[in-house]
Design a protein around this motif. Structure first.
Motif, PDB file in Angstrom:
ATOM      1  N   VAL A  87       0.467  -0.877  -0.020  1.00  0.00           N
ATOM      2  CA  VAL A  87      -0.020  -0.245   0.169  1.00  0.00           C
ATOM      3  C   VAL A  87       1.360   1.464  -0.023  1.00  0.00           C
ATOM      4  O   VAL A  87       1.169   1.719   1.268  1.00  0.00           O
ATOM      5  CB  VAL A  87      -0.742  -0.250   0.922  1.00  0.00           C
ATOM      6  CG1 VAL A  87      -1.578   1.783   1.437  1.00  0.00           C
ATOM      7  CG2 VAL A  87      -1.413  -0.947   1.015  1.00  0.00           C
ATOM      8  N   SER A 137       3.059   4.012  -3.127  1.00  0.00           N
ATOM      9  CA  SER A 137       3.965   3.260  -3.455  1.00  0.00           C
ATOM     10  C   SER A 137       5.559   4.938  -2.883  1.00  0.00           C
ATOM     11  O   SER A 137       5.647   5.518  -4.616  1.00  0.00           O
ATOM     12  CB  SER A 137       4.138   4.040  -5.496  1.00  0.00           C
ATOM     13  OG  SER A 137       2.972   5.693  -5.827  1.00  0.00           O
ATOM     14  N   GLY A 194       4.364   9.134  -4.326  1.00  0.00           N
ATOM     15  CA  GLY A 194       4.688   9.978  -2.782  1.00  0.00           C
ATOM     16  C   GLY A 194       5.317  11.696  -2.288  1.00  0.00           C
ATOM     17  O   GLY A 194       5.893  11.843  -3.240  1.00  0.00           O
ATOM     18  N   ASN A 195       5.831  11.420  -1.655  1.00  0.00           N
ATOM     19  CA  ASN A 195       6.635  13.304  -0.959  1.00  0.00           C
ATOM     20  C   ASN A 195       7.551  12.874  -1.815  1.00  0.00           C
ATOM     21  O   ASN A 195       8.073  14.501  -2.171  1.00  0.00           O
ATOM     22  CB  ASN A 195       6.363  12.946   0.661  1.00  0.00           C
ATOM     23  CG  ASN A 195       4.908  13.967   0.820  1.00  0.00           C
ATOM     24  OD1 ASN A 195       4.622  14.604   0.581  1.00  0.00           O
ATOM     25  ND2 ASN A 195       4.705  12.309   1.881  1.00  0.00           N
ATOM     26  N   ASN A 200      -0.496   8.321   7.101  1.00  0.00           N
ATOM     27  CA  ASN A 200      -0.999   7.177   6.656  1.00  0.00           C
ATOM     28  C   ASN A 200      -1.446   5.888   7.234  1.00  0.00           C
ATOM     29  O   ASN A 200      -2.650   5.008   7.147  1.00  0.00           O
ATOM     30  CB  ASN A 200      -1.600   7.079   5.081  1.00  0.00           C
ATOM     31  CG  ASN A 200      -2.219   8.834   4.782  1.00  0.00           C
ATOM     32  OD1 ASN A 200      -2.867   8.938   5.228  1.00  0.00           O
ATOM     33  ND2 ASN A 200      -1.605   9.687   4.448  1.00  0.00           N
TER      34      ASN A 200
HETATM   35  C1  LIG Z   1       8.824  19.235   0.085  1.00  0.00           C
HETATM   36  C2  LIG Z   1       9.396  18.322   0.345  1.00  0.00           C
HETATM   37  C3  LIG Z   1      10.669  18.097   0.780  1.00  0.00           C
HETATM   38  C4  LIG Z   1      11.884  17.242   1.231  1.00  0.00           C
HETATM   39  N1  LIG Z   1      12.499  16.714   1.233  1.00  0.00           N
HETATM   40  C5  LIG Z   1      13.320  15.785   1.343  1.00  0.00           C
HETATM   41  C6  LIG Z   1      14.721  15.561   1.102  1.00  0.00           C
HETATM   42  O1  LIG Z   1      15.682  16.227   0.796  1.00  0.00           O
HETATM   43  N2  LIG Z   1      16.006  14.230   1.741  1.00  0.00           N
HETATM   44  C7  LIG Z   1      14.945  13.589   2.223  1.00  0.00           C
HETATM   45  O2  LIG Z   1      15.251  12.408   2.844  1.00  0.00           O
HETATM   46  N3  LIG Z   1      13.551  13.405   2.697  1.00  0.00           N
HETATM   47  C8  LIG Z   1      12.423  14.254   2.302  1.00  0.00           C
HETATM   48  N4  LIG Z   1      10.843  15.044   2.070  1.00  0.00           N
HETATM   49  C9  LIG Z   1      10.077  13.778   2.709  1.00  0.00           C
HETATM   50  C10 LIG Z   1      10.881  12.131   2.216  1.00  0.00           C
HETATM   51  O3  LIG Z   1      10.159  13.149   0.815  1.00  0.00           O
HETATM   52  C11 LIG Z   1      10.250  11.379   2.522  1.00  0.00           C
HETATM   53  O4  LIG Z   1      10.752  11.196   3.779  1.00  0.00           O
HETATM   54  C12 LIG Z   1      10.286  10.156   2.863  1.00  0.00           C
HETATM   55  O5  LIG Z   1       8.828  10.314   0.679  1.00  0.00           O
HETATM   56  C13 LIG Z   1       9.298   9.325   3.236  1.00  0.00           C
HETATM   57  O6  LIG Z   1       9.109   8.277   2.281  1.00  0.00           O
HETATM   58  P1  LIG Z   1       7.577   7.373   3.097  1.00  0.00           P
HETATM   59  O7  LIG Z   1       7.593   5.995   2.059  1.00  0.00           O
HETATM   60  O8  LIG Z   1       7.148   7.281   4.003  1.00  0.00           O
HETATM   61  O9  LIG Z   1       6.169   8.260   2.821  1.00  0.00           O
HETATM   62  P2  LIG Z   1       5.467   8.825   0.329  1.00  0.00           P
HETATM   63  O10 LIG Z   1       7.050   8.493  -0.036  1.00  0.00           O
HETATM   64  O11 LIG Z   1       5.351  10.202   1.069  1.00  0.00           O
HETATM   65  O12 LIG Z   1       5.074   7.571   0.208  1.00  0.00           O
HETATM   66  C14 LIG Z   1       3.519   7.141   0.898  1.00  0.00           C
HETATM   67  C15 LIG Z   1       2.724   6.609  -0.256  1.00  0.00           C
HETATM   68  O13 LIG Z   1       1.121   6.273   0.075  1.00  0.00           O
HETATM   69  C16 LIG Z   1       0.660   6.960  -0.812  1.00  0.00           C
HETATM   70  N5  LIG Z   1      -0.776   6.427   0.247  1.00  0.00           N
HETATM   71  C17 LIG Z   1      -0.640   6.602   1.276  1.00  0.00           C
HETATM   72  N6  LIG Z   1      -2.410   6.778   1.992  1.00  0.00           N
HETATM   73  C18 LIG Z   1      -2.560   5.805   0.996  1.00  0.00           C
HETATM   74  C19 LIG Z   1      -4.091   4.854   0.728  1.00  0.00           C
HETATM   75  N7  LIG Z   1      -4.760   4.787   1.964  1.00  0.00           N
HETATM   76  N8  LIG Z   1      -3.925   4.085  -0.033  1.00  0.00           N
HETATM   77  C20 LIG Z   1      -2.737   3.446  -1.228  1.00  0.00           C
HETATM   78  N9  LIG Z   1      -2.223   4.544  -0.714  1.00  0.00           N
HETATM   79  C21 LIG Z   1      -1.410   5.583  -0.145  1.00  0.00           C
HETATM   80  C22 LIG Z   1       0.740   7.987  -1.013  1.00  0.00           C
HETATM   81  O14 LIG Z   1       0.082   8.670  -2.001  1.00  0.00           O
HETATM   82  C23 LIG Z   1       1.784   7.979  -1.060  1.00  0.00           C
HETATM   83  O15 LIG Z   1       2.420   7.638  -2.944  1.00  0.00           O
HETATM   84  C24 LIG Z   1      10.863  15.983   1.618  1.00  0.00           C
HETATM   85  C25 LIG Z   1       9.318  16.433   1.440  1.00  0.00           C
HETATM   86  C26 LIG Z   1       8.952  17.254   1.790  1.00  0.00           C
HETATM   87  C27 LIG Z   1       7.818  17.222   1.339  1.00  0.00           C
END
Ligand SMILES: Cc1cc2nc3c(=O)[nH]c(=O)nc-3n(C[C@H](O)[C@H](O)[C@H](O)COP(=O)(O)OP(=O)(O)OC[C@H]3O[C@@H](n4cnc5c(N)ncnc54)[C@H](O)[C@@H]3O)c2cc1C
Length: 498
Positions: A12, A14, A83-84, A269
């Protein structure tokens, strides 16, 4: 159970965690389905339009969360394929070796991790290869041991930033190359803008879509389903297994089943999904799901020298870790300093609406923009909860005095380096960009929802691999640690669970 009933592994989300895990598992041949609530980010002119992004909030979600006092706010939490990371600054730091052990901060001692840096090092190396990190060893006094050099040389300083580097060196600091996942030539070819906080329409940023997901989807056994929002996990009658995931697609409720379910929906989430899935919360014997929410203490620090001109485009190539392990005077750690992506007049205008853009352009032309980042300590009362359909984020910021001290140290050195005016502004709850810690790993199921391989202590076929698993926030950007841990878990699943 319907069409997805044959998936071996259902992921869940990407983003950084989910896409990287899929990349790590794709070559096993297991049937992998990724459910992603967002769509692919379209390649339109807004992707490089600072007014659209920063002033009009073009990419912000139509979503409202409430804070601890019940006040509604619109979070900068992005829902697209990747995602982010589509918006990230692409800084791909390893946590420092010390970050895995308990650290005595001014406000308390962190717990440390259930394993040390050496355990994660091989997967940091693989994550740096997957995300094609540009960097240089030897310049940063806090750099942990690397078994291999960075795969690419560092992104070059622009001339104005090379001059800023010299000024900071002259006042006794040790600026080093920021490790970055960006092909700067490809990025600038699309348009001459910074990349930090600008969305990537597949034009040079190494993010979860362009690297992790692209690698995973090159295998026929991996499928991505977009516009598919997971709503809750479905349990076996004895409550020990996750049988499937209920999700919404085009307004219709569907069910996907799989042998292994992996949550990677992001730190807010994933906790929400677990909390919504049963009265007590799934994987929540410890009562810790949603707790220990962390988000770095971040301040933009803008150093203005009217005699100098900053004509850089992207700016973001330097890091300073002189106050990372202590405060420079033998006291507790303060944090990391790095350059922000270039803050132009239209970006400043999003905060300073009453100031004419021409005046802001003048400030920007004579300013260098830094980011001060301090650790947020794990606190069980800092938490994500659900209130019916609403998400409540009661972030209890910690370690604030250390952050103010970091900003103050930076301000002193910038003044000494010849910047007479230094302005600072802290980021608030509307920027949960470094969210982490809500479904932590730990060696004891009584106090942590996940084991050290990110498997739920309570459910043998449930894993979580996003930023929620991080035991501590450290004071460097989280994404590479999320990716390294996802690759480590992928190998563990391949060896032990397929
Ligand atoms: C503006 C900005 C700048 C940043 N700069 C940096 C940086 O320079 N270096 C760094 O290390 N980090 C940075 N970050 C943080 C980094 O992007 C995150 O730490 C990282 O993306 C986290 O990964 P994750 O897998 O936890 O979540 P995410 O990458 O956010 O992925 C979560 C995914 O789950 C999907 N999702 C959510 N809920 C559901 C659901 N119920 N059903 C299906 N899909 C769902 C979302 O759409 C998303 O695609 C930054 C973030 C932002 C917003």
């Amino acid at each position: 159970m319907n069409e997805n009933a044959n998936a071996d592994i259902l992921i869940v989300g990407s983003g950084m965690g989910g896409a990287t895990l899929a990349a790590g598992l794709a070559s096993t041949g297991a049937r992998i389905v990724i459910l992603e609530r967002g769509e692919q980010l379209p390649d339109t002119s807004e992707t490089r339009d600072a007014r659209a992004i920063f002033q009009r909030g073009f990419y912000r979600p139509a979503e409202t969360w409430i804070d601890g006092a019940g006040t509604a706010f619109n979070p900068g939490n992005y829902y697209y394929v990747g995602g982010n990371s589509k918006f990230y600054g692409a800084v791909l730091f390893r946590y420092r070796a010390q970050d895995f052990r308990p650290i005595a901060h001014a406000e308390g001692t962190t717990s440390g991790w259930p394993f040390d840096y050496a355990e994660l090092e091989p997967w940091y190396t693989r994550a740096e290869a997957l995300y094609q990190v540009r960097g240089a060893l030897g310049g940063d006094p806090t750099e942990p041991p690397h078994s291999t050099p960075y795969p690419f040389p560092p992104v070059p300083d622009e001339p104005a930033i090379a001059a800023a580097r010299q000024r900071m060196t002259r006042v006794g600091l040790h600026p080093a190359a920021l490790p970055l996942g960006v092909d700067v030539g490809a990025w600038l070819k699309r348009a001459a803008t910074p990349w930090d906080a600008y969305p990537d329409a597949r034009s040079g940023k190494m993010d979860a879509e362009t690297c992790g997901l692209a690698s995973a989807l090159s295998h026929a056994n991996v499928t991505l389903r977009t516009g598919a929002q997971a709503r809750r996990l479905l349990m076996s009658p004895d409550g020990r297994q996750i049988e499937g995931v209920e999700y919404l697609v085009g307004g219709e409720t569907r069910v996907a089943a799989a042998k292994i379910v992996v949550l990677a929906a992001g730190a807010v989430n994933s906790a929400v999904l677990l909390l919504r899935s049963s009265e007590r919360g799934v994987a929540n014997r410890s009562g810790m799901v949603g707790r220990h929410f962390m988000n770095h203490n971040l301040s933009a620090v803008i150093a203005i020298d009217p005699r100098a001109v900053n004509d850089s485009v992207y700016q973001k190539t330097l890091s300073i870790n002189d106050f990372y392990l202590d405060d420079g005077r033998g006291g507790p750690p303060l944090g990391n300093i790095q350059l922000l992506g270039r803050v132009t007049g239209p970006v400043l205008k999003s905060d300073l609406k009453w100031v004419p853009e021409a005046a802001l352009n003048w400030i920007s032309r004579h300013a260098v923009d830094w980011l001060a980042m301090s650790e947020d300590l794990p606190n069980p009362d800092s938490r994500v909860t659900v209130d019916g359909e609403r998400i409540r984020l009661d972030w209890k910021r910690s370690n604030w005095a250390a952050h103010l001290a970091l900003v103050s140290r930076l301000r002193e050195r910038l003044r000494a380096a010849g910047y007479p005016v230094v302005l600072a502004r802290a980021f608030d709850r509307r920027t949960p960009s470094h969210q982490c810690g809500t479904v932590r790993i730990g060696s004891d199921g009584a106090v942590a929802p996940l084991d050290p391989f990110c498997r739920a202590w309570d459910h043998r076929n449930l894993f979580v691999v996003d930023a929620s698993v991080l035991s501590t926030s450290a004071a460097v950007n989280p994404a590479l640690t999320v990716a390294a841990q996802a690759l480590r878990v992928a190998d563990h699943i391949a060896r032990n669970h397929l």
